[in-house]
Scaffold this motif. Structure first.
Motif, mmCIF file in Angstrom:
data_model
loop_
_atom_site.group_PDB
_atom_site.id
_atom_site.type_symbol
_atom_site.label_atom_id
_atom_site.label_comp_id
_atom_site.label_asym_id
_atom_site.label_seq_id
_atom_site.Cartn_x
_atom_site.Cartn_y
_atom_site.Cartn_z
ATOM 1 N N THR A 43 22.936 32.075 48.877
ATOM 2 C CA THR A 43 23.783 32.684 47.834
ATOM 3 C C THR A 43 23.239 32.367 46.453
ATOM 4 N N TYR A 44 23.376 33.368 45.586
ATOM 5 C CA TYR A 44 23.172 33.150 44.151
ATOM 6 C C TYR A 44 24.177 34.029 43.428
ATOM 7 N N LYS A 45 25.099 33.433 42.692
ATOM 8 C CA LYS A 45 26.178 34.141 41.982
ATOM 9 C C LYS A 45 26.973 35.040 42.944
ATOM 10 N N GLU A 46 27.525 34.440 43.993
ATOM 11 C CA GLU A 46 28.345 35.160 44.964
ATOM 12 C C GLU A 46 29.770 34.611 44.977
ATOM 13 N N ALA A 47 30.257 34.107 43.853
ATOM 14 C CA ALA A 47 31.606 33.504 43.816
ATOM 15 C C ALA A 47 32.654 34.475 44.355
ATOM 16 N N ASP A 89 23.139 27.385 48.249
ATOM 17 C CA ASP A 89 23.308 27.996 46.925
ATOM 18 C C ASP A 89 22.349 27.375 45.916
ATOM 19 N N ASP A 90 21.782 28.212 45.079
ATOM 20 C CA ASP A 90 20.814 27.717 44.091
ATOM 21 C C ASP A 90 21.506 27.464 42.760
ATOM 22 N N ASP A 91 22.493 26.566 42.822
ATOM 23 C CA ASP A 91 23.151 26.109 41.598
ATOM 24 C C ASP A 91 23.657 27.280 40.756
ATOM 25 N N ILE A 151 21.825 35.630 57.108
ATOM 26 C CA ILE A 151 22.601 36.828 56.761
ATOM 27 C C ILE A 151 22.883 36.772 55.263
ATOM 28 N N ASP A 152 22.882 37.921 54.608
ATOM 29 C CA ASP A 152 23.161 37.911 53.170
ATOM 30 C C ASP A 152 24.607 37.470 52.939
ATOM 31 N N GLY A 153 24.840 36.896 51.751
ATOM 32 C CA GLY A 153 26.184 36.365 51.462
ATOM 33 C C GLY A 153 27.057 37.350 50.702
ATOM 34 N N ASP A 154 26.621 38.630 50.658
ATOM 35 C CA ASP A 154 27.358 39.600 49.829
ATOM 36 C C ASP A 154 28.031 40.688 50.660
ATOM 37 N N LEU A 155 28.142 40.434 51.968
ATOM 38 C CA LEU A 155 28.859 41.377 52.860
ATOM 39 C C LEU A 155 28.139 42.713 53.001
ATOM 40 N N GLN A 156 26.862 42.767 52.642
ATOM 41 C CA GLN A 156 26.132 44.024 52.855
ATOM 42 C C GLN A 156 25.552 44.082 54.270
ATOM 43 N N HIS A 157 25.532 42.924 54.921
ATOM 44 C CA HIS A 157 25.082 42.888 56.323
ATOM 45 C C HIS A 157 26.332 42.768 57.182
ATOM 46 N N PRO A 158 26.667 43.784 57.982
ATOM 47 C CA PRO A 158 27.904 43.703 58.780
ATOM 48 C C PRO A 158 27.862 42.537 59.776
ATOM 49 N N GLY A 192 9.237 34.790 47.169
ATOM 50 C CA GLY A 192 10.255 35.822 46.916
ATOM 51 C C GLY A 192 11.281 35.983 48.014
ATOM 52 N N TYR A 193 11.529 37.259 48.340
ATOM 53 C CA TYR A 193 12.704 37.610 49.145
ATOM 54 C C TYR A 193 12.493 37.700 50.645
ATOM 55 N N LYS A 194 11.251 38.043 51.051
ATOM 56 C CA LYS A 194 11.101 38.540 52.412
ATOM 57 C C LYS A 194 10.796 37.427 53.409
ATOM 58 N N ILE A 195 11.826 36.748 53.829
ATOM 59 C CA ILE A 195 11.689 35.618 54.752
ATOM 60 C C ILE A 195 11.218 36.077 56.127
ATOM 61 N N GLU A 238 26.228 41.743 41.899
ATOM 62 C CA GLU A 238 25.172 42.755 41.935
ATOM 63 C C GLU A 238 23.912 42.180 42.581
ATOM 64 N N SER A 239 23.035 43.109 42.992
ATOM 65 C CA SER A 239 21.775 42.714 43.629
ATOM 66 C C SER A 239 20.916 41.965 42.612
ATOM 67 N N LYS A 240 20.189 40.965 43.114
ATOM 68 C CA LYS A 240 19.305 40.178 42.236
ATOM 69 C C LYS A 240 17.866 40.685 42.331
ATOM 70 N N VAL A 241 17.716 41.829 43.041
ATOM 71 C CA VAL A 241 16.350 42.346 43.198
ATOM 72 C C VAL A 241 15.880 42.965 41.882
HETATM 73 N N1 GDD Z 1 19.939 30.735 47.427
HETATM 74 C C1 GDD Z 1 19.539 31.897 46.896
HETATM 75 N N2 GDD Z 1 18.568 31.892 45.932
HETATM 76 N N3 GDD Z 1 20.110 33.054 47.336
HETATM 77 C C2 GDD Z 1 19.686 34.238 46.757
HETATM 78 C C3 GDD Z 1 18.706 34.287 45.746
HETATM 79 C C4 GDD Z 1 18.115 33.041 45.327
HETATM 80 O O1 GDD Z 1 17.235 32.994 44.465
HETATM 81 N N4 GDD Z 1 18.525 35.599 45.396
HETATM 82 C C5 GDD Z 1 19.390 36.323 46.154
HETATM 83 N N5 GDD Z 1 20.086 35.501 46.964
HETATM 84 C C6 GDD Z 1 21.085 35.880 47.950
HETATM 85 C C7 GDD Z 1 22.166 36.778 47.384
HETATM 86 O O2 GDD Z 1 23.245 35.992 46.905
HETATM 87 C C8 GDD Z 1 22.570 37.572 48.623
HETATM 88 O O3 GDD Z 1 23.450 36.822 49.425
HETATM 89 C C9 GDD Z 1 21.253 37.729 49.398
HETATM 90 O O4 GDD Z 1 20.410 36.652 48.940
HETATM 91 C C10 GDD Z 1 20.558 39.062 49.134
HETATM 92 O O5 GDD Z 1 20.328 39.156 47.754
HETATM 93 P P1 GDD Z 1 20.572 40.563 46.996
HETATM 94 O O6 GDD Z 1 20.178 40.391 45.588
HETATM 95 O O7 GDD Z 1 21.940 41.048 47.298
HETATM 96 O O8 GDD Z 1 19.476 41.478 47.740
HETATM 97 P P2 GDD Z 1 19.694 43.036 48.124
HETATM 98 O O9 GDD Z 1 21.093 43.391 48.363
HETATM 99 O O10 GDD Z 1 18.952 43.853 47.164
HETATM 100 O O11 GDD Z 1 19.063 43.049 49.601
HETATM 101 C C11 GDD Z 1 17.690 43.157 49.852
HETATM 102 O O12 GDD Z 1 17.172 41.896 50.097
HETATM 103 C C12 GDD Z 1 17.891 41.224 51.120
HETATM 104 C C13 GDD Z 1 17.254 39.880 51.307
HETATM 105 O O13 GDD Z 1 15.953 40.098 51.801
HETATM 106 C C14 GDD Z 1 17.507 44.012 51.075
HETATM 107 O O14 GDD Z 1 16.138 44.088 51.379
HETATM 108 C C15 GDD Z 1 18.217 43.396 52.243
HETATM 109 O O15 GDD Z 1 17.840 44.052 53.454
HETATM 110 C C16 GDD Z 1 17.823 41.966 52.422
HETATM 111 O O16 GDD Z 1 18.698 41.360 53.314
#
Ligand code: GDD
Ligand code: MN
Length: 421
Positions: free
Chosen positions: A51-55, A83-85, A134-141, A223-226, A253-256
């Motif tokens: 999570t990041y800013k998912e209060a 959570d990243d602070d 799983i994402d923490g923003d309820l976008q993943h059912p 980055g994002y793609k674990i 909102e998305s952090k992408v």
């Molecule tokens: N701890 C931490 N640190 N969590 C993060 C960070 C970070 O730097 N950046 C984002 N998150 C968390 C968000 O809080 C959310 O729960 C999840 O990661 C996805 O972040 P979003 O910013 O909502 O990404 P998205 O909705 O555009 O989703 C895209 O990326 C996701 C993660 O790979 C899509 O590609 C999704 O399919 C994918 O799950």
């Protein structure tokens, strides 16, 4: 250490990003020691929620996950929110939920940031035999977890929630977001075919993986793609995919940003240059399919020539050359699609039956072949004008290169041949 009620935070693992083969007691995770003291008893399943800013979302996601997992796993699971602070103190809200949801653990990272390292630090602290994210923003059912868990129980090493298989999709992403996501996938398919080509949705951030197939392997994602890191560094046998529809975000909102796309390219390069197994051809190249694809392509050349003659030759319709060539190319593409759909990939088309799916395959086939045509013209011009190669040899070289491009991208995107069972 700040204590709220009896809910201490999980110590944050430090050092190399490497998951142990067995669960680690919490005091062995962090130097100097601190935080929640808990043993290393094994669990069936550990689910990381980065999570990041998912209060605004944290209570809902924890509630939905526990409501869903309690009946199937009883107490044999844990949810670790990493959570990243967050400035909106998501970690603190999660901490206050621990008394109500005893399966919840919370990790607050203050020295490191980033989605993929958050997931790995969570997995390092996890006690499950099966690790998930799983994402923490309820976008993943969350209900898709049932099928993902079932797939792992049935022997898969990796179970991915995919937007690009039957039952998959995205709510209403902008054409730009769709194009960028697909473009990133094409780049990955070309740079790391044996890694990215193993699944239909390598961008997914929603999947489960068996601890044993990624344990003791130092990881260094960017980055994002674990999932890319897991596919690239793990010793993964069977892969399962479950279709899901990526939901519209309700809160936050998305952090992408563009930064994540640049990170993605950097991640591909890092994986490509890293030593070890990635270089080895993991998947046997489908030679037979490729030969069939080449023969169909050859038939397309004859159709193209015949149509060009019928439409543009002064003794026939005598239409202008460009219009004739475009029509001839389109008829040849249709010819190739029908043969490929029936013969080259016939075994796969039968799983993806129905005229809508067939039309979708035809449209993808068209886009890939037309982009191949552009590539063909580009390569021909470079070879002829820059390297001075004879135009006909240059054209043959360009056709050979584009045949690979057309084959590989159609295999992965139009007929979606992946490792998944
Ligand atoms: N701890 C931490 N640190 N969590 C993060 C960070 C970070 O730097 N950046 C984002 N998150 C968390 C968000 O809080 C959310 O729960 C999840 O990661 C996805 O972040 P979003 O910013 O909502 O990404 P998205 O909705 O555009 O989703 C895209 O990326 C996701 C993660 O790979 C899509 O590609 C999704 O399919 C994918 O799950
Ligand atoms: Mn999101």
């Amino acid at each position: 250490m700040k204590i709220i009620g009896t809910s201490l935070l999980l110590p944050v693992p430090t050092g190399v990003l490497c998951i142990a083969a067995q669960p680690v007691a919490s005091e062995d995770l962090q130097k100097p020691k601190g935080g929640l003291i808990r043993g290393a008893q094994k669990l069936k399943f550990s689910l990381i929620v980065p999570t990041y800013k998912e209060a605004a979302n944290v209570e809902a996601i924890v509630q939905q996950l526990t409501r869903l997992l309690n009946p199937v796993l009883d107490n044999d699971y844990e949810i670790i929110l990493v959570d990243d602070d967050s400035p909106d103190r998501t970690w603190e809200i999660a901490q206050s939920l621990m008394a109500t949801y005893p399966m919840l653990q919370v990790m607050r990272r203050q020295q490191e940031r980033g989605l993929s390292t958050a997931v790995i630090r969570g997995w390092q602290a996890a006690r499950g035999e099966i690790l998930g994210v799983i994402d923490g923003d309820l976008q993943h059912p969350p209900e898709v977890l049932y099928q993902l868990l079932k797939a792992i129980e049935e022997g898969a090493d990796l179970a991915v929630a995919s937007r690009h298989v039957d039952g998959g999709g995205v709510s209403d992403w902008s054409p730009t977001r769709r194009f960028l996501s697909r473009g990133a996938q094409v780049l990955g398919l070309l740079m790391l075919p044996n890694v990215v080509g193993r699944v239909s949705d390598p961008m997914s951030g929603y999947f489960l993986v068996r601890r044993s197939v990624i344990a003791e392997r130092p990881m260094s994602p960017i980055g994002y793609k674990i999932l890319l890191e897991v596919l690239g560094r793990g010793t993964i046998g069977e892969v399962a995919e479950v279709g899901y529809v990526f939901q519209e975000r309700q809160e936050g909102e998305s952090k992408v940003t563009w930064r994540q796309y640049l990170d993605y390219v950097g991640h591909l390069v890092r994986l490509q240059t890293s030593q070890g197994r990635i270089g080895r051809l993991r998947q046997r190249f489908p030679i037979e399919r490729f030969v069939r694809f080449g023969l169909v392509g050859l038939s397309g050349v004859f159709v193209d020539m015949a149509m060009l003659y019928l439409l543009s030759d002064p003794t026939m319709l005598g239409w202008n050359l460009t219009r004739s060539k475009i029509l001839a190319a389109e008829v040849a593409i249709l010819n190739n699609f029908l043969w490929n759909d029936r013969w080259t990939f016939g075994d796969l088309s039968s799983y993806q039956h129905g005229w809508q799916k067939r039309l979708k395959r035809f449209l993808k086939f068209n886009v890939i072949c037309l982009s191949g045509l552009v590539l063909n013209v580009l390569i021909l011009n470079v070879l002829f004008n820059v390297f001075g190669i004879n135009r006909y040899i240059a054209n043959l070289m360009a056709i050979a290169a584009v045949t690979f491009w057309n084959f590989w991208l159609n295999l992965k995107l139009s007929w979606r041949v992946t490792d998944a069972k």
